[in-house]
Write an enzyme that holds these catalytic residues in place. Structure first.
Site, PDB file in Angstrom:
ATOM      1  CB  CYS A  53     -13.739-141.118  20.530  1.00 26.65           C
ATOM      2  SG  CYS A  53     -13.405-141.307  22.292  1.00 26.65           S
ATOM      3  CB  CYS A  68     -11.812-144.148  21.775  1.00 23.04           C
ATOM      4  SG  CYS A  68     -13.291-143.393  22.430  1.00 23.04           S
ATOM      5  CG  ASP A  69     -10.062-144.428  18.126  1.00 23.54           C
ATOM      6  OD1 ASP A  69     -10.016-145.548  18.678  1.00 23.54           O
ATOM      7  OD2 ASP A  69     -11.061-144.018  17.521  1.00 23.54           O
TER       8      ASP A  69
END
Ligand code: NDP
Length: 310
Positions: A134, A137-138
């Site tokens: 993701c 997300c990261d």
């Protein structure tokens, strides 16, 4: 047989939020937490984009908070999975993995989706230490660094575009010499000077160590059968997701990839009394905050459905 007014299947942000709403509506929901209590977020490290946590929070801790909040209002959280359902008439009959039968007046399906993985050992070894599924997300953790994205679909292209706003260089590694992504997405990727497409290659091995995490990848050139090395710090795997709907096949309308079809903006499915929320019906956004919002929608839909269908 055990009876519930609302059975929630799944314990990610969608499931727990549905628990908060239905419990506060006095429906005494029963929530099956599944194999991975807390869902996909329990295997992420830091979450910085969920509103309300200005300093960020770890995935497992956020899920513990959501669980605590759902239980505070009376959601019964139960370890176990629902393995089969009979949705042919209400109340619905559901069976768990201990063979207990539950009669449910309504159901909220929030079983999420699982990222597909390449299946090489180094991918597992460096998960959360340089390997992610993701970018939203990261990606932030790779600011100014070189990374790669695996997969030539729309998700791979979107992830590469997003990462190009943060990273120094993004390699988009694809196993064929033609992309699966839409023409518009392909054009964006090809015109982005920070993205280099590496055609006809696949990951042979992810290289790294315990201290630094990922330091590079060995790629297999599928045209020449040779191995090539790239130095980089992050590997984003974007080779598709699989919604967790196997136990619903033949019972509910699913799309060709297995995602539950919902009557947006509501959470209603093809079966009255069955609602769905979160990644199990969302191939596009896949964000915790969206799933939580949809869990709220499903909780409110259940409440209204029960008022109209006593
Ligand atoms: P896709 O299945 O479309 O693409 C997956 C990609 O991963 C393909 O290029 C595939 O290669 C590659 N792949 C699969 N398995 C492996 C493997 N083991 N090793 C290496 N590469 C592999 O998945 P997406 O998640 O990209 O998209 C899913 C759906 O969601 C699609 O319908 C897409 O259009 C849609 N979507 C739409 C978006 C939008 O409209 N903005 C954004 C994101 C997704 P190959 O091509 O060779 O099979």
């Amino acid at each position: 047989m055990e009876h519930t007014r609302c059975l929630i299947i799944g314990s990610g942000p969608a499931g727990y939020t549905a628990g908060i709403y239905t419990a506060r509506a006095d429906l005494h929901p029963l929530l099956y937490e599944g194999m991975q209590v807390g869902g996909q977020l329990t295997i992420t490290t830091e979450i910085e984009n969920f509103p309300g946590y200005p300093e960020g929070i770890s995935g497992p801790n956020m899920m513990l908070d959501l669980r605590k909040q759902a239980r505070r209002f009376g959601t019964e959280c139960r370890t176990g999975s629902i393995i089969s359902v009979d949705l042919s008439k209400r109340p619905f009959i559901c069976v768990d993995d201990f063979n207990n039968e539950i009669e449910a007046e309504t159901i909220i399906v929030a079983t999420g989706a699982s990222a597909n993985w390449m299946g090489i050992p180094s991918e597992k070894r460096f998960y959360g230490q340089g390997v992610s599924a993701c970018a939203t997300c990261d990606g932030f953790f790779y600011k100014g660094l070189d990374v790669c994205v695996i997969g030539g679909g729309d998700t791979g292209c979107e992830e590469a575009m997003y990462l190009s706003t943060l990273c120094n260089k993004v390699y988009l590694i694809h196993r064929r010499d033609q992309m699966r992504a839409s023409k518009a997405m392909q054009a964006k990727v090809m015109n982005n000077p920070k993205i280099e497409i590496v055609w006809s290659h696949k990951i042979h091995e992810i290289i790294g160590n315990d201290l630094d995490g990922v330091t590079g990848v060995d790629l297999e050139n599928l045209k020449t059968d040779t191995i090539e090395h790239l130095d980089l710090s992050g590997v984003f795997v974007a080779i598709g997701h699989k919604p967790n709907t196997d136990f619903l096949k033949g019972q509910l309308e699913l799309d060709e990839q297995g995602y539950i079809k919902v009557q947006n903006p509501s959470s209603a499915t093809s079966v009255p009394g069955v609602f769905a929320a979160g990644d199990v019906c969302d191939p596009h956004y896949r964000q915790a905050i969206v799933a939580a919002g949809k869990g709220c929608v499903a909780g409110m839909d259940v409440e209204r459905f029960l008022q109209d269908n006593q």
